[in-house]
Enzyme design. Structure first.
Site, PDB file in Angstrom:
ATOM      1  N   LYS A   6       0.846  -1.207   0.000  1.00 34.69           N
ATOM      2  CA  LYS A   6       0.000   0.000   0.000  1.00 34.69           C
ATOM      3  C   LYS A   6       0.875   1.248   0.000  1.00 34.69           C
ATOM      4  O   LYS A   6       2.013   1.243   0.489  1.00 34.69           O
ATOM      5  CB  LYS A   6      -0.961   0.029   1.192  1.00 34.69           C
ATOM      6  CG  LYS A   6      -0.321   0.119   2.587  1.00 34.69           C
ATOM      7  CD  LYS A   6      -0.033   1.532   3.070  1.00 34.69           C
ATOM      8  CE  LYS A   6       0.669   1.526   4.428  1.00 34.69           C
ATOM      9  NZ  LYS A   6       1.560   2.656   4.680  1.00 34.69           N
ATOM     10  N   VAL A  92      10.795  -4.891   3.222  1.00 36.75           N
ATOM     11  CA  VAL A  92      10.605  -5.033   4.670  1.00 36.75           C
ATOM     12  C   VAL A  92      10.884  -3.678   5.336  1.00 36.75           C
ATOM     13  O   VAL A  92      11.845  -2.994   4.981  1.00 36.75           O
ATOM     14  CB  VAL A  92      11.583  -6.106   5.216  1.00 36.75           C
ATOM     15  CG1 VAL A  92      11.548  -6.156   6.741  1.00 36.75           C
ATOM     16  CG2 VAL A  92      11.236  -7.477   4.633  1.00 36.75           C
ATOM     17  N   ALA A  93      10.024  -3.280   6.294  1.00 36.32           N
ATOM     18  CA  ALA A  93      10.182  -2.004   7.024  1.00 36.32           C
ATOM     19  C   ALA A  93      10.311  -0.828   6.068  1.00 36.32           C
ATOM     20  O   ALA A  93      11.089   0.094   6.290  1.00 36.32           O
ATOM     21  CB  ALA A  93      11.375  -2.058   7.975  1.00 36.32           C
ATOM     22  N   GLY A  94       9.526  -0.858   4.981  1.00 30.95           N
ATOM     23  CA  GLY A  94       9.635   0.183   3.955  1.00 30.95           C
ATOM     24  C   GLY A  94       8.501   1.193   3.954  1.00 30.95           C
ATOM     25  O   GLY A  94       8.496   2.120   3.163  1.00 30.95           O
ATOM     26  N   GLY A  95       7.505   0.997   4.823  1.00 30.82           N
ATOM     27  CA  GLY A  95       6.359   1.914   4.831  1.00 30.82           C
ATOM     28  C   GLY A  95       5.286   1.523   3.833  1.00 30.82           C
ATOM     29  O   GLY A  95       4.381   2.291   3.543  1.00 30.82           O
ATOM     30  N   ALA A  97       3.557  -1.459   4.175  1.00 24.07           N
ATOM     31  CA  ALA A  97       2.681  -2.422   4.861  1.00 24.07           C
ATOM     32  C   ALA A  97       2.911  -3.870   4.433  1.00 24.07           C
ATOM     33  O   ALA A  97       1.967  -4.644   4.312  1.00 24.07           O
ATOM     34  CB  ALA A  97       1.205  -2.032   4.708  1.00 24.07           C
ATOM     35  N   GLY A  98       4.175  -4.226   4.221  1.00 28.09           N
ATOM     36  CA  GLY A  98       4.499  -5.605   3.836  1.00 28.09           C
ATOM     37  C   GLY A  98       4.082  -6.609   4.902  1.00 28.09           C
ATOM     38  O   GLY A  98       3.520  -7.666   4.586  1.00 28.09           O
ATOM     39  N   SER A 100       1.738  -6.304   7.090  1.00 25.79           N
ATOM     40  CA  SER A 100       0.271  -6.372   7.100  1.00 25.79           C
ATOM     41  C   SER A 100      -0.233  -7.191   5.926  1.00 25.79           C
ATOM     42  O   SER A 100      -1.222  -7.928   6.048  1.00 25.79           O
ATOM     43  CB  SER A 100      -0.320  -4.960   7.023  1.00 25.79           C
ATOM     44  OG  SER A 100       0.115  -4.205   8.118  1.00 25.79           O
ATOM     45  N   ALA A 101       0.439  -7.068   4.787  1.00 20.57           N
ATOM     46  CA  ALA A 101       0.068  -7.870   3.612  1.00 20.57           C
ATOM     47  C   ALA A 101       0.224  -9.356   3.942  1.00 20.57           C
ATOM     48  O   ALA A 101      -0.630 -10.181   3.579  1.00 20.57           O
ATOM     49  CB  ALA A 101       0.944  -7.492   2.417  1.00 20.57           C
ATOM     50  N   ASP A 133      -2.831  -1.683   9.549  1.00 20.58           N
ATOM     51  CA  ASP A 133      -2.961  -1.700   8.089  1.00 20.58           C
ATOM     52  C   ASP A 133      -3.499  -3.029   7.554  1.00 20.58           C
ATOM     53  O   ASP A 133      -3.688  -3.171   6.339  1.00 20.58           O
ATOM     54  CB  ASP A 133      -1.591  -1.439   7.434  1.00 20.58           C
ATOM     55  CG  ASP A 133      -1.068  -0.041   7.736  1.00 20.58           C
ATOM     56  OD1 ASP A 133      -1.878   0.863   8.008  1.00 20.58           O
ATOM     57  OD2 ASP A 133       0.166   0.141   7.685  1.00 20.58           O
TER      58      ASP A 133
HETATM   59  O1  C5P Z   1      -0.635  -1.055  14.070  1.00 24.58           O
HETATM   60  P1  C5P Z   1       0.808  -1.232  13.760  1.00 24.58           P
HETATM   61  O2  C5P Z   1       1.379  -2.487  14.391  1.00 24.58           O
HETATM   62  O3  C5P Z   1       1.151  -1.121  12.334  1.00 24.58           O
HETATM   63  O4  C5P Z   1       1.535  -0.026  14.483  1.00 24.58           O
HETATM   64  C1  C5P Z   1       2.927  -0.010  14.691  1.00 24.58           C
HETATM   65  C2  C5P Z   1       3.267   1.204  15.537  1.00 24.58           C
HETATM   66  O5  C5P Z   1       3.077   2.408  14.798  1.00 24.58           O
HETATM   67  C3  C5P Z   1       2.419   1.376  16.779  1.00 24.58           C
HETATM   68  O6  C5P Z   1       2.931   0.643  17.854  1.00 24.58           O
HETATM   69  C4  C5P Z   1       2.521   2.868  17.024  1.00 24.58           C
HETATM   70  O7  C5P Z   1       3.753   3.207  17.605  1.00 24.58           O
HETATM   71  C5  C5P Z   1       2.552   3.423  15.612  1.00 24.58           C
HETATM   72  N1  C5P Z   1       1.201   3.802  15.116  1.00 24.58           N
HETATM   73  C6  C5P Z   1       0.591   4.919  15.660  1.00 24.58           C
HETATM   74  N2  C5P Z   1      -0.657   5.276  15.223  1.00 24.58           N
HETATM   75  C7  C5P Z   1      -1.287   4.575  14.257  1.00 24.58           C
HETATM   76  C8  C5P Z   1      -0.676   3.436  13.675  1.00 24.58           C
HETATM   77  C9  C5P Z   1       0.576   3.080  14.143  1.00 24.58           C
HETATM   78  O8  C5P Z   1       1.144   5.582  16.540  1.00 24.58           O
HETATM   79  N3  C5P Z   1      -2.492   4.965  13.863  1.00 24.58           N
END
Ligand code: C5P
Length: 296
Positions: A6, A92-95, A97-98, A100-101, A133
């Site tokens: 995404k 990986v860790a690229g923003g 949402a890998g 989450s996929a 995500d």
């Molecule tokens: O939900 P996810 O595991 O992707 O979130 C990872 C981290 O990103 C959360 O622990 C939080 O630090 C941050 N986050 C946030 N607000 C969001 C989504 C993520 O602060 N709406």
């Protein structure tokens, strides 16, 4: 099974909530860069990972795909003894949402394998417990996300958009980028993405030039502060005639919008020579969410 990456075409971040998450308004857009997953019944839950950044992912129960299997098994009462084989196409860790996929792919795969027959909404409910995500990775297309990103409304739009994704060397930690945003906000005014009206209007009109100008992401400045070399990469989009450039989610992947496919090929070739990019990928969007592509 495959599930898409995404981009966030718009991402405005509100204050941190008592549960630690930030209240978001975002426009998610699924693009044609995929993780592939196969699942088969086995004696125990196991996972192998190949492809893009495979060495950086855990293979134990902390992997999001494995967590998804366990969460679904708990919901349905099935046995989580499944052998997962994951092939990464999403950085990986690229923003993008890998992770989450992968969770979304595992939910859909096990739902099919076990014949659980959960609805997409029920799978999204399980997914929301795994990551903000994951519901969008199931949904796909283009959608407005609110809450922490898990509440979705489909966005009606026209056309297909041609993107070039510049993958940076090394990932960025999502919590670290959110922390940096909070720190910057404590120290004075920062520019904010505001409401997503510009992006939504561009999508309704199916106008790539409008969309390019409307792209915005509150996490971008924080990602650039943590990875200053992204500044030059973002600026190079203008020089190369991209319609717009934006950090994807918490970065460090940068998405460039091209005029069309031919322009995307040229843009990708030019960006491949940029020293901040580890590699470039072309991807069109929107594409559907996680789905079964083959059953045996
Ligand atoms: O939900 P996810 O595991 O992707 O979130 C990872 C981290 O990103 C959360 O622990 C939080 O630090 C941050 N986050 C946030 N607000 C969001 C989504 C993520 O602060 N709406």
């Amino acid at each position: 099974m495959r599930a898409p990456a995404k981009l966030n075409l718009h991402l405005s971040v509100g204050p941190r909530r008592p549960d630690g998450f930030h209240e978001l308004t975002t426009v998610f857009h699924a693009v044609g860069l995929f993780d592939e997953l196969t699942a088969r019944r086995a004696g125990a839950l196991s996972l192998t990972v190949t492809g893009e950044g495979a060495a950086d992912l855990p293979l134990d129960a902390t992997n999001l795909a494995a967590q998804a299997v366990c969460a679904l098994a708990e919901r349905t009462g099935d046995d989580p003894a499944v052998a997962l084989a994951l092939h990464k196409g999403i950085p990986v860790a690229g923003g993008c949402a890998g992770g989450s996929a992968d969770a979304a792919a595992a939910l859909v795969a096990c739902d099919a394998l076990w014949g659980s027959g959960l609805s997409r909404d029920e799978l999204a409910e399980v997914g929301a417990g795994l990551g903000s995500d994951v519901p969008f990775a199931l949904h796909g297309g283009t959608a407005l996300g609110t809450g922490r990103g898990e509440r979705l409304t489909a966005v009606l739009g026209h056309g297909t958009y041609s993107w070039v994704l510049a993958l940076a060397e090394g990932g960025l930690s999502t919590p670290a980028v959110y922390d940096e945003l909070d720190r910057r906000r404590e120290h004075g005014p920062v520019t904010v993405a505001g409401d997503p009206a510009g992006v939504l209007a561009a999508l309704r009109a199916g106008d790539p030039a409008l969309l390019g100008r409307a792209l915005s992401n509150d996490l971008q400045a924080a990602a650039v502060a943590l990875r200053p070399r992204l500044r030059a990469l973002l600026a190079s989009g203008d020089d190369l005639g991209a319609l717009g450039a934006v950090v994807s989610g918490s970065g460090p992947t940068v998405a460039f919008l091209a005029r069309d496919e031919t322009h995307a090929v040229a843009l990708a070739a030019a960006l491949a020579g940029h020293d901040v990019c580890r590699s470039v990928r072309r991807a069109d969007g929107p594409v559907p969410g996680a789905r079964v592509v083959r059953t045996r």
